[in-house]
Design a protein around this motif. Structure first.
Motif, PDB file in Angstrom:
ATOM      1  N   THR A 236    -114.116 -44.371  16.845  1.00  0.00           N
ATOM      2  CA  THR A 236    -113.659 -43.152  16.174  1.00  0.00           C
ATOM      3  C   THR A 236    -112.727 -42.313  17.050  1.00  0.00           C
ATOM      4  O   THR A 236    -112.072 -41.400  16.546  1.00  0.00           O
ATOM      5  CB  THR A 236    -114.865 -42.279  15.764  1.00  0.00           C
ATOM      6  OG1 THR A 236    -115.675 -42.006  16.925  1.00  0.00           O
ATOM      7  CG2 THR A 236    -115.715 -42.998  14.728  1.00  0.00           C
ATOM      8  N   SER A 237    -112.666 -42.632  18.346  1.00  0.00           N
ATOM      9  CA  SER A 237    -111.878 -41.803  19.265  1.00  0.00           C
ATOM     10  C   SER A 237    -110.570 -42.457  19.711  1.00  0.00           C
ATOM     11  O   SER A 237    -109.635 -41.756  20.095  1.00  0.00           O
ATOM     12  CB  SER A 237    -112.703 -41.463  20.512  1.00  0.00           C
ATOM     13  OG  SER A 237    -113.892 -40.799  20.171  1.00  0.00           O
TER      14      SER A 237
ATOM     15  N   ASN B 174    -118.487 -44.485  19.258  1.00  0.00           N
ATOM     16  CA  ASN B 174    -117.725 -43.434  19.934  1.00  0.00           C
ATOM     17  C   ASN B 174    -116.274 -43.835  20.172  1.00  0.00           C
ATOM     18  O   ASN B 174    -115.342 -43.075  19.885  1.00  0.00           O
ATOM     19  CB  ASN B 174    -118.418 -43.098  21.252  1.00  0.00           C
ATOM     20  CG  ASN B 174    -117.804 -41.896  21.951  1.00  0.00           C
ATOM     21  OD1 ASN B 174    -117.614 -41.899  23.163  1.00  0.00           O
ATOM     22  ND2 ASN B 174    -117.495 -40.842  21.219  1.00  0.00           N
ATOM     23  N   ILE B 175    -116.050 -45.032  20.695  1.00  0.00           N
ATOM     24  CA  ILE B 175    -114.667 -45.446  20.992  1.00  0.00           C
ATOM     25  C   ILE B 175    -113.909 -45.843  19.724  1.00  0.00           C
ATOM     26  O   ILE B 175    -112.687 -45.706  19.653  1.00  0.00           O
ATOM     27  CB  ILE B 175    -114.626 -46.592  22.030  1.00  0.00           C
ATOM     28  CG1 ILE B 175    -115.335 -47.849  21.521  1.00  0.00           C
ATOM     29  CG2 ILE B 175    -115.221 -46.137  23.352  1.00  0.00           C
ATOM     30  CD1 ILE B 175    -115.242 -49.030  22.488  1.00  0.00           C
TER      31      ILE B 175
ATOM     32  N   TRP C 155    -112.061 -43.756  28.395  1.00  0.00           N
ATOM     33  CA  TRP C 155    -112.955 -43.629  27.242  1.00  0.00           C
ATOM     34  C   TRP C 155    -113.435 -42.185  27.079  1.00  0.00           C
ATOM     35  O   TRP C 155    -113.380 -41.388  28.030  1.00  0.00           O
ATOM     36  CB  TRP C 155    -114.146 -44.573  27.403  1.00  0.00           C
ATOM     37  CG  TRP C 155    -113.816 -46.014  27.093  1.00  0.00           C
ATOM     38  CD1 TRP C 155    -112.593 -46.517  26.781  1.00  0.00           C
ATOM     39  CD2 TRP C 155    -114.721 -47.113  27.057  1.00  0.00           C
ATOM     40  NE1 TRP C 155    -112.681 -47.880  26.556  1.00  0.00           N
ATOM     41  CE2 TRP C 155    -113.973 -48.263  26.718  1.00  0.00           C
ATOM     42  CE3 TRP C 155    -116.091 -47.247  27.283  1.00  0.00           C
ATOM     43  CZ2 TRP C 155    -114.551 -49.523  26.594  1.00  0.00           C
ATOM     44  CZ3 TRP C 155    -116.679 -48.503  27.163  1.00  0.00           C
ATOM     45  CH2 TRP C 155    -115.910 -49.627  26.817  1.00  0.00           C
ATOM     46  N   PRO C 156    -113.946 -41.837  25.900  1.00  0.00           N
ATOM     47  CA  PRO C 156    -114.478 -40.475  25.674  1.00  0.00           C
ATOM     48  C   PRO C 156    -115.650 -40.155  26.609  1.00  0.00           C
ATOM     49  O   PRO C 156    -116.295 -41.058  27.165  1.00  0.00           O
ATOM     50  CB  PRO C 156    -114.937 -40.527  24.215  1.00  0.00           C
ATOM     51  CG  PRO C 156    -114.205 -41.675  23.603  1.00  0.00           C
ATOM     52  CD  PRO C 156    -114.021 -42.676  24.691  1.00  0.00           C
TER      53      PRO C 156
ATOM     54  N   SER D 268    -114.307 -52.851  18.969  1.00  0.00           N
ATOM     55  CA  SER D 268    -115.125 -51.787  19.581  1.00  0.00           C
ATOM     56  C   SER D 268    -116.488 -52.323  19.996  1.00  0.00           C
ATOM     57  O   SER D 268    -116.984 -52.017  21.089  1.00  0.00           O
ATOM     58  CB  SER D 268    -115.302 -50.626  18.595  1.00  0.00           C
ATOM     59  OG  SER D 268    -114.068 -50.043  18.271  1.00  0.00           O
TER      60      SER D 268
ATOM     61  N   SER E 157    -107.419 -44.706  18.757  1.00  0.00           N
ATOM     62  CA  SER E 157    -106.673 -45.191  17.600  1.00  0.00           C
ATOM     63  C   SER E 157    -106.296 -46.662  17.773  1.00  0.00           C
ATOM     64  O   SER E 157    -105.991 -47.114  18.879  1.00  0.00           O
ATOM     65  CB  SER E 157    -105.393 -44.357  17.404  1.00  0.00           C
ATOM     66  OG  SER E 157    -104.554 -44.464  18.542  1.00  0.00           O
TER      67      SER E 157
END
Length: 481
Positions: A289-290, A286-287, A324-325, A299, A292
């Motif tokens: 890909t979210s 998740n992090i 974070w997302p 990660s 940059s």
């Protein structure tokens, strides 16, 4: 109720605290800092403890109610006197703030009212982290380890202080059980400190971070927590040991006596490892890909560190997970409730207790479908009594009730719901950071004195798993029966 014996035991606890306080005093002496904050507190402790312990009561028997009251009172007194060095030394001038910080230390919560810590004296910071180590295994367990006592009295104290679904002895004699527990605790702490030294971390930092990891507390001597060192090797060491200290200490005893089959049968251990692995993979993906610029290796390291930090309720951080997302934050939020294994130094509901409640829910469904069927709840291959199953459900009910009521009460301070809810959640589960203003880069400094006292009580209740604190403040407990 045996008041004289309760007073005698509390006196011993205060004597132990006086002795432990000489260690940070020595650290202050080594670094050329003032030792008066510790020595003055030691003098106060001795003045109160010696009259209580000068003569042992003739009647040394205590029972369940006495044990709960002794443990709850001991933890409150430890925190009340443990706060004095902060106030006397001027590191935290306000006593309520100092009390909050000390309760957070002894309960291994790691929530702080300090906006920055690096300017504080080394001795004070050592004491701050050392409270995690003392509180991790429990000072009453330490007392049982060093002092001879009859098993009847010891069992009530152990049951009141050690968290988990069931409390038992590793070996027939209670004192030997306590010695084994503390022996494992000390050895693991030393191993972690040595590993941190090998990564290039200074000796002082290695010790205080090992104390905080062992107690699953999370106080750091750096404003940016473990991430401030910029040392990936140290991050891996701390993450692995957070995972280790979240495991039931009975597993390590079984390892020592080479009962490997029993270890493999541990249902709680298997689930603990599986959910940590899955959560790490989910958050890492998740992090990665979210966010940059965050590579796969970074990660995975960040995800594994934060997963073990939250599920073990240590609360260290290497990144501001507030940013974070949503998926990653949701996983961490679930882990704030869950906690790690029974019999570890972690907080939270405990995995075994959640397993019991889920299994009981499925049993209820089966009973609804087939009313005449006979169904039992098993854990670790053993059939559990109905009282044990009911106790797990009751614990979660009390946990959620205190969480909701406390969130409502501290809302008068005007913070947003995310901040208030996770502030109480982090205190009741003994985690440390939450989300919002109390995230990994924030603090509890702006809460009112009322909220800080309430949250201090919530931390104590969470660490002792409610019953001792509820008994202490129950009027019926003090009536003569």
């Amino acid at each position: 109720m045996n008041y004289r014996m309760i007073g005698y035991l509390l006196g011993i606890v205060l004597l132990i605290e006086a002795g432990l306080m000489l260690i940070p005093a020595t650290v202050s002496l080594i670094y050329g800092e003032a030792t008066m904050p510790f020595l003055a507190t030691v003098a106060i402790l001795l003045a109160i403890a010696i009259p209580l312990t000068v003569k042992k009561p003739k009647n040394t028997r205590i029972y369940a109610r006495d044990g709960f009251i002794t443990v709850a009172s001991a933890w409150i007194l430890l925190s009340a006197f443990g706060a004095l060095p902060f106030v006397i030394g001027g590191a935290i001038p306000n006593y309520i703030d100092a009390f909050f910080e000390t309760v957070s230390g002894f309960t291994t919560t790691g929530s702080t009212i300090l906006r920055e810590v690096e300017s504080l004296p080394r001795g004070i910071l050592f004491w701050r982290s050392f409270t995690h180590w003392v509180g991790g295994m429990g000072v009453l367990v330490f007392m049982l380890a060093i002092l001879p006592s009859d098993n009847g009295r010891a069992m009530y104290l152990l049951r009141a202080e050690v968290p988990g679904v069931t409390k038992g002895k590793l070996v027939p004699k209670m004192r030997q059980s306590a010695l084994i527990l503390y022996g494992i605790y000390v050895v693991l702490t030393v191993i972690e400190a040595i590993c941190l030294l090998c990564t290039g971390m200074p000796l002082y930092d290695s010790l205080v971070n090992a104390f905080a990891t062992a107690g699953t507390g999370g106080f750091s001597v750096k404003d940016g927590s473990i991430g401030a060192y910029g040392n990936p090797a140290a991050e891996w060491v701390v993450a692995v040991f957070m995972l280790i200290f979240g495991i039931n200490f009975n597993i390590y005893f079984l390892l020592l006596v080479k009962r490997f089959k029993d270890i493999l049968k541990s249902e709680e251990l298997r689930i603990y490892i599986i959910i940590c692995t899955v959560a790490t993979a989910v958050i890492a993906a998740n992090i990665c890909t979210s966010i940059s610029g965050l590579g796969v290796a970074d990660s995975i390291r960040a995800a594994f560190f934060q997963v073990t930090a939250i599920i073990s309720t240590t609360g260290f951080s290497t990144a501001d997970f507030n940013l974070w997302p949503s998926l990653s934050k949701t996983v961490l939020l679930i882990f704030m409730f869950l906690g790690a294994c029974t019999g570890s130094t972690s907080g939270g509901l405990k995995i075994s207790r959640v397993i019991l409640v889920i299994k009981n829910a499925f049993r209820s469904v089966r009973k609804t479908i087939s009313p005449r069927s006979v169904s039992v709840v098993r854990l670790e291959g053993e059939v559990l009594s109905e009282d044990t199953v009911k106790s797990a459900s009751n614990h979660i009910t009390v946990y959620l009730s205190i969480l909701m009521i406390s969130t409502m009460l501290i809302s008068i301070d005007g913070f947003d719901f995310e901040t208030n809810f996770t502030a109480v959640l982090s205190c009741i589960s003994n985690i440390g950071p939450g989300f919002g203003a109390v995230g990994p880069m924030g603090s509890f400094a702006d809460y009112s004195y009322f909220s800080k006292l309430l949250l201090s009580l919530v931390m104590l209740a969470g660490r002792l798993e409610f019953i001792p604190i509820l008994v202490l403040f129950s009027p019926s407990a003090w009536k003569k029966h």
